[in-house]
Design a protein around this motif. Structure first.
Motif, PDB file in Angstrom:
ATOM      1  N   VAL A 119       0.696  -1.203   0.049  1.00 33.34           N
ATOM      2  CA  VAL A 119       0.075  -0.013   0.019  1.00 33.34           C
ATOM      3  C   VAL A 119       0.877   1.273  -0.187  1.00 33.34           C
ATOM      4  CG1 VAL A 119      -1.818   1.201   1.380  1.00 33.34           C
ATOM      5  CG2 VAL A 119      -1.912  -1.072   1.045  1.00 33.34           C
ATOM      6  N   LEU A 120       1.906   1.281   0.730  1.00 31.34           N
ATOM      7  CA  LEU A 120       2.780   2.370   1.005  1.00 31.34           C
ATOM      8  C   LEU A 120       3.668   2.742  -0.245  1.00 31.34           C
ATOM      9  CD1 LEU A 120       4.231   2.055   4.518  1.00 31.34           C
ATOM     10  CD2 LEU A 120       2.692   3.893   3.805  1.00 31.34           C
ATOM     11  N   ALA A 121       4.038   1.583  -1.104  1.00 29.36           N
ATOM     12  CA  ALA A 121       4.580   1.854  -2.135  1.00 29.36           C
ATOM     13  C   ALA A 121       3.622   2.319  -3.432  1.00 29.36           C
ATOM     14  CB  ALA A 121       4.835   0.390  -2.595  1.00 29.36           C
ATOM     15  N   GLY A 122       2.341   1.927  -3.322  1.00 32.93           N
ATOM     16  CA  GLY A 122       1.536   2.264  -4.154  1.00 32.93           C
ATOM     17  C   GLY A 122       1.241   3.987  -4.183  1.00 32.93           C
ATOM     18  N   VAL A 123       1.066   4.068  -2.891  1.00 32.42           N
ATOM     19  CA  VAL A 123       0.791   5.773  -2.283  1.00 32.42           C
ATOM     20  C   VAL A 123       2.205   6.364  -2.946  1.00 32.42           C
ATOM     21  CG1 VAL A 123       0.506   7.283  -0.837  1.00 32.42           C
ATOM     22  CG2 VAL A 123      -0.657   5.324  -0.673  1.00 32.42           C
ATOM     23  N   VAL A 124       3.380   5.985  -2.920  1.00 32.85           N
ATOM     24  CA  VAL A 124       4.465   6.734  -3.327  1.00 32.85           C
ATOM     25  C   VAL A 124       4.521   6.763  -4.847  1.00 32.85           C
ATOM     26  CG1 VAL A 124       6.938   6.519  -3.556  1.00 32.85           C
ATOM     27  CG2 VAL A 124       5.854   6.255  -1.248  1.00 32.85           C
ATOM     28  N   ILE A 125       4.031   5.824  -5.485  1.00 32.63           N
ATOM     29  CA  ILE A 125       4.115   5.765  -6.841  1.00 32.63           C
ATOM     30  C   ILE A 125       2.920   6.851  -7.624  1.00 32.63           C
ATOM     31  CG2 ILE A 125       3.731   4.532  -8.998  1.00 32.63           C
ATOM     32  CD1 ILE A 125       4.793   2.044  -7.447  1.00 32.63           C
ATOM     33  N   ALA A 126       1.934   6.582  -7.066  1.00 33.40           N
ATOM     34  CA  ALA A 126       0.747   7.514  -7.490  1.00 33.40           C
ATOM     35  C   ALA A 126       0.936   8.764  -7.035  1.00 33.40           C
ATOM     36  CB  ALA A 126      -0.613   6.837  -7.095  1.00 33.40           C
ATOM     37  N   GLY A 127       1.490   9.037  -5.971  1.00 32.41           N
ATOM     38  CA  GLY A 127       1.694  10.513  -5.352  1.00 32.41           C
ATOM     39  C   GLY A 127       2.942  11.111  -6.168  1.00 32.41           C
ATOM     40  N   ALA A 128       3.848  10.279  -6.359  1.00 37.15           N
ATOM     41  CA  ALA A 128       4.928  11.084  -7.037  1.00 37.15           C
ATOM     42  C   ALA A 128       4.502  11.505  -8.589  1.00 37.15           C
ATOM     43  CB  ALA A 128       6.145  10.022  -7.405  1.00 37.15           C
ATOM     44  N   ALA A 129       3.440  10.649  -9.174  1.00 33.51           N
ATOM     45  CA  ALA A 129       3.148  10.743 -10.519  1.00 33.51           C
ATOM     46  C   ALA A 129       2.272  12.314 -10.544  1.00 33.51           C
ATOM     47  CB  ALA A 129       2.203   9.813 -10.863  1.00 33.51           C
ATOM     48  N   HIS A 130       1.667  12.315  -9.280  1.00 30.22           N
ATOM     49  CA  HIS A 130       0.753  13.638  -8.939  1.00 30.22           C
ATOM     50  C   HIS A 130       1.630  14.897  -8.710  1.00 30.22           C
ATOM     51  CE1 HIS A 130      -2.727  16.352  -8.006  1.00 30.22           C
ATOM     52  NE2 HIS A 130      -2.107  16.533  -6.965  1.00 30.22           N
ATOM     53  N   ALA A 131       2.652  14.583  -7.915  1.00 27.92           N
ATOM     54  CA  ALA A 131       3.542  15.797  -7.538  1.00 27.92           C
ATOM     55  C   ALA A 131       4.344  16.376  -8.786  1.00 27.92           C
ATOM     56  CB  ALA A 131       4.586  15.267  -6.616  1.00 27.92           C
ATOM     57  N   VAL A 132       4.662  15.598  -9.589  1.00 27.37           N
ATOM     58  CA  VAL A 132       5.529  16.124 -10.681  1.00 27.37           C
ATOM     59  C   VAL A 132       4.532  16.929 -11.716  1.00 27.37           C
ATOM     60  CG1 VAL A 132       6.644  15.355 -12.785  1.00 27.37           C
ATOM     61  CG2 VAL A 132       7.314  14.401 -10.951  1.00 27.37           C
ATOM     62  N   ASN A 133       3.269  16.279 -11.803  1.00 30.92           N
ATOM     63  CA  ASN A 133       2.333  17.216 -12.666  1.00 30.92           C
ATOM     64  C   ASN A 133       2.053  18.513 -11.710  1.00 30.92           C
ATOM     65  OD1 ASN A 133       0.478  17.359 -14.717  1.00 30.92           O
ATOM     66  ND2 ASN A 133      -1.121  17.248 -13.167  1.00 30.92           N
ATOM     67  N   LEU A 134       2.006  18.601 -10.584  1.00 33.59           N
ATOM     68  CA  LEU A 134       1.650  19.756  -9.691  1.00 33.59           C
ATOM     69  C   LEU A 134       2.794  20.910 -10.106  1.00 33.59           C
ATOM     70  CD1 LEU A 134       0.849  18.807  -6.219  1.00 33.59           C
ATOM     71  CD2 LEU A 134      -0.867  19.747  -7.798  1.00 33.59           C
ATOM     72  N   VAL A 135       3.927  20.456 -10.350  1.00 33.08           N
ATOM     73  CA  VAL A 135       4.783  21.537 -10.644  1.00 33.08           C
ATOM     74  C   VAL A 135       4.947  22.088 -12.151  1.00 33.08           C
ATOM     75  CG1 VAL A 135       6.141  20.697  -8.787  1.00 33.08           C
ATOM     76  CG2 VAL A 135       6.949  19.917 -10.938  1.00 33.08           C
ATOM     77  N   ASP A 136       4.179  21.278 -12.866  1.00 30.98           N
ATOM     78  CA  ASP A 136       4.206  21.444 -14.374  1.00 30.98           C
ATOM     79  C   ASP A 136       3.462  22.845 -14.714  1.00 30.98           C
ATOM     80  OD1 ASP A 136       5.036  21.234 -16.922  1.00 30.98           O
ATOM     81  OD2 ASP A 136       3.312  19.830 -17.251  1.00 30.98           O
ATOM     82  N   VAL A 137       3.833  23.897 -14.214  1.00 30.24           N
ATOM     83  CA  VAL A 137       2.986  25.266 -14.555  1.00 30.24           C
ATOM     84  C   VAL A 137       3.801  26.026 -15.132  1.00 30.24           C
ATOM     85  CG1 VAL A 137       1.745  24.724 -12.264  1.00 30.24           C
ATOM     86  CG2 VAL A 137       3.880  25.952 -12.218  1.00 30.24           C
ATOM     87  N   ARG A 138       4.995  25.806 -15.785  1.00 26.52           N
ATOM     88  CA  ARG A 138       5.859  26.754 -16.542  1.00 26.52           C
ATOM     89  C   ARG A 138       6.842  25.669 -17.351  1.00 26.52           C
ATOM     90  NH1 ARG A 138       2.476  29.805 -15.051  1.00 26.52           N
ATOM     91  NH2 ARG A 138       2.924  32.023 -14.319  1.00 26.52           N
ATOM     92  N   PRO A 139       7.470  26.448 -18.475  1.00 25.88           N
ATOM     93  CA  PRO A 139       8.303  25.734 -19.405  1.00 25.88           C
ATOM     94  C   PRO A 139       9.585  24.869 -18.455  1.00 25.88           C
ATOM     95  CG  PRO A 139       7.525  27.455 -20.462  1.00 25.88           C
ATOM     96  CD  PRO A 139       7.413  27.704 -18.999  1.00 25.88           C
ATOM     97  N   GLY A 140       9.611  23.585 -18.752  1.00 23.34           N
ATOM     98  CA  GLY A 140      10.947  22.872 -18.011  1.00 23.34           C
ATOM     99  C   GLY A 140      10.747  22.718 -16.770  1.00 23.34           C
ATOM    100  N   ARG A 141       9.676  23.149 -15.874  1.00 21.84           N
ATOM    101  CA  ARG A 141       9.652  22.902 -14.376  1.00 21.84           C
ATOM    102  C   ARG A 141       9.607  21.278 -14.327  1.00 21.84           C
ATOM    103  NH1 ARG A 141       6.873  27.562 -11.031  1.00 21.84           N
ATOM    104  NH2 ARG A 141       7.997  29.404 -11.956  1.00 21.84           N
ATOM    105  N   ALA A 142       8.730  20.482 -14.820  1.00 21.85           N
ATOM    106  CA  ALA A 142       8.627  19.118 -14.560  1.00 21.85           C
ATOM    107  C   ALA A 142       9.809  18.124 -15.014  1.00 21.85           C
ATOM    108  CB  ALA A 142       7.248  18.732 -15.377  1.00 21.85           C
ATOM    109  N   ALA A 143      10.277  18.572 -16.172  1.00 20.39           N
ATOM    110  CA  ALA A 143      11.541  17.830 -16.541  1.00 20.39           C
ATOM    111  C   ALA A 143      12.697  18.160 -15.432  1.00 20.39           C
ATOM    112  CB  ALA A 143      12.095  18.306 -17.792  1.00 20.39           C
ATOM    113  N   VAL A 144      12.898  19.484 -14.899  1.00 17.53           N
ATOM    114  CA  VAL A 144      13.749  19.856 -14.173  1.00 17.53           C
ATOM    115  C   VAL A 144      13.554  19.000 -12.735  1.00 17.53           C
ATOM    116  CG1 VAL A 144      14.914  21.653 -12.533  1.00 17.53           C
ATOM    117  CG2 VAL A 144      14.528  22.041 -15.315  1.00 17.53           C
TER     118      VAL A 144
END
Length: 260
Positions: A143-168
């Protein structure tokens, strides 16, 4: 030498595959160019071609990385492809939807409307839990691993608000994993290579990775973290990612039209 190869190979595969798919989609965009063009924060027209390219590069590198078990390869394919697929659906079907945050999409679902945001929430969450179940042996760790995987996917999307931020952000998050031995290092190299391949075009505002690329890169990072952590590390990462999701949800509601 072997450890260096285990990390450099998936990095190179991810970068090469991402560039190859990016070029192919640019030449022949499915459904026509208009379907893949968006106006960014600065009013410039950019394409979304790097999104599916990043998904493909990350997934291919993760499943072909040397030294991984069959269960780990399956978990990688499941998490990255589902996260990227749900993100692609949102990029194409959810364009123009002003609703932001989990609460808005869950409210719409209660009223009988399945939004693209709800598809992402449940699809990526389920894939994360399934991948976590493949990576770990004990129920709580799954369960914890599943939360980490899904949570990380969401977290990177959260920072994707300006060019290059998600990649950086992906490159920064992958850096500690690249220092680790074993599966964690190989898995961290996959999203890092894909992010590096599109960073220049993203920063140059020629393309944007969109939800497809951001979610796939984040899922790749989450896989690396989950593979390399014991229960205590998983718990710390899961708590941090849940906290980030809650904060992001509040910020999204406040920024949305009519938000508080």
């Amino acid at each position: 030498m072997i450890e260096t190869l285990r990390k450099s190979l998936p990095f190179a595969v991810a970068a090469g595959a991402t560039r190859a798919v990016y070029g192919q989609v640019r030449r022949r965009p499915p459904g026509g160019r208009g379907r893949w063009e968006r106006t960014n924060h600065a009013g410039r027209t950019v394409d979304l071609y790097s999104g599916p390219a990043t998904v493909a590069g990350t997934a291919l590198a993760a499943v072909t990385a040397p030294g991984l078990s069959a269960r780990t390869r399956t978990a990688a394919a499941l998490a990255v492809l589902v996260a990227g697929g749900c993100g692609t659906y949102d990029d194409l079907a959810g364009a123009g939807d002003p609703r932001r945050g989990f609460r808005a999409h869950l409210s719409a679902l209660r009223e009988g409307e399945l939004t693209s945001g709800a598809v992402k929430l449940f699809g990526i969450g389920a894939a994360g839990l399934a991948a976590g179940a493949l990576l770990k042996e004990r129920a709580l760790d799954k369960v914890l691993a599943g939360v980490v995987i899904a949570g990380a996917a969401h977290a990177v999307n959260l920072v994707d608000v300006r060019p290059g931020r998600a990649a950086v952000a992906t490159l920064a998050a992958a850096a500690p994993g690249l220092l680790r031995r074993g599966p964690a290092g190989a898995l961290a190299a996959a999203p890092a290579g894909a992010a590096a391949a599109v960073l220049a075009d993203d920063l140059g505002e020629r393309t944007m990775i969109g939800d497809a690329g951001a979610h796939a890169l984040g899922a790749g990072i989450g896989l690396a973290v989950a593979a390399g952590c014991g229960r205590a590390g998983l718990a710390v990462h899961a708590a941090a990612l849940v906290g980030a999701a809650v904060a992001g949800d509040r910020a999204g509601r406040a920024a949305a039209p009519g938000g508080a």
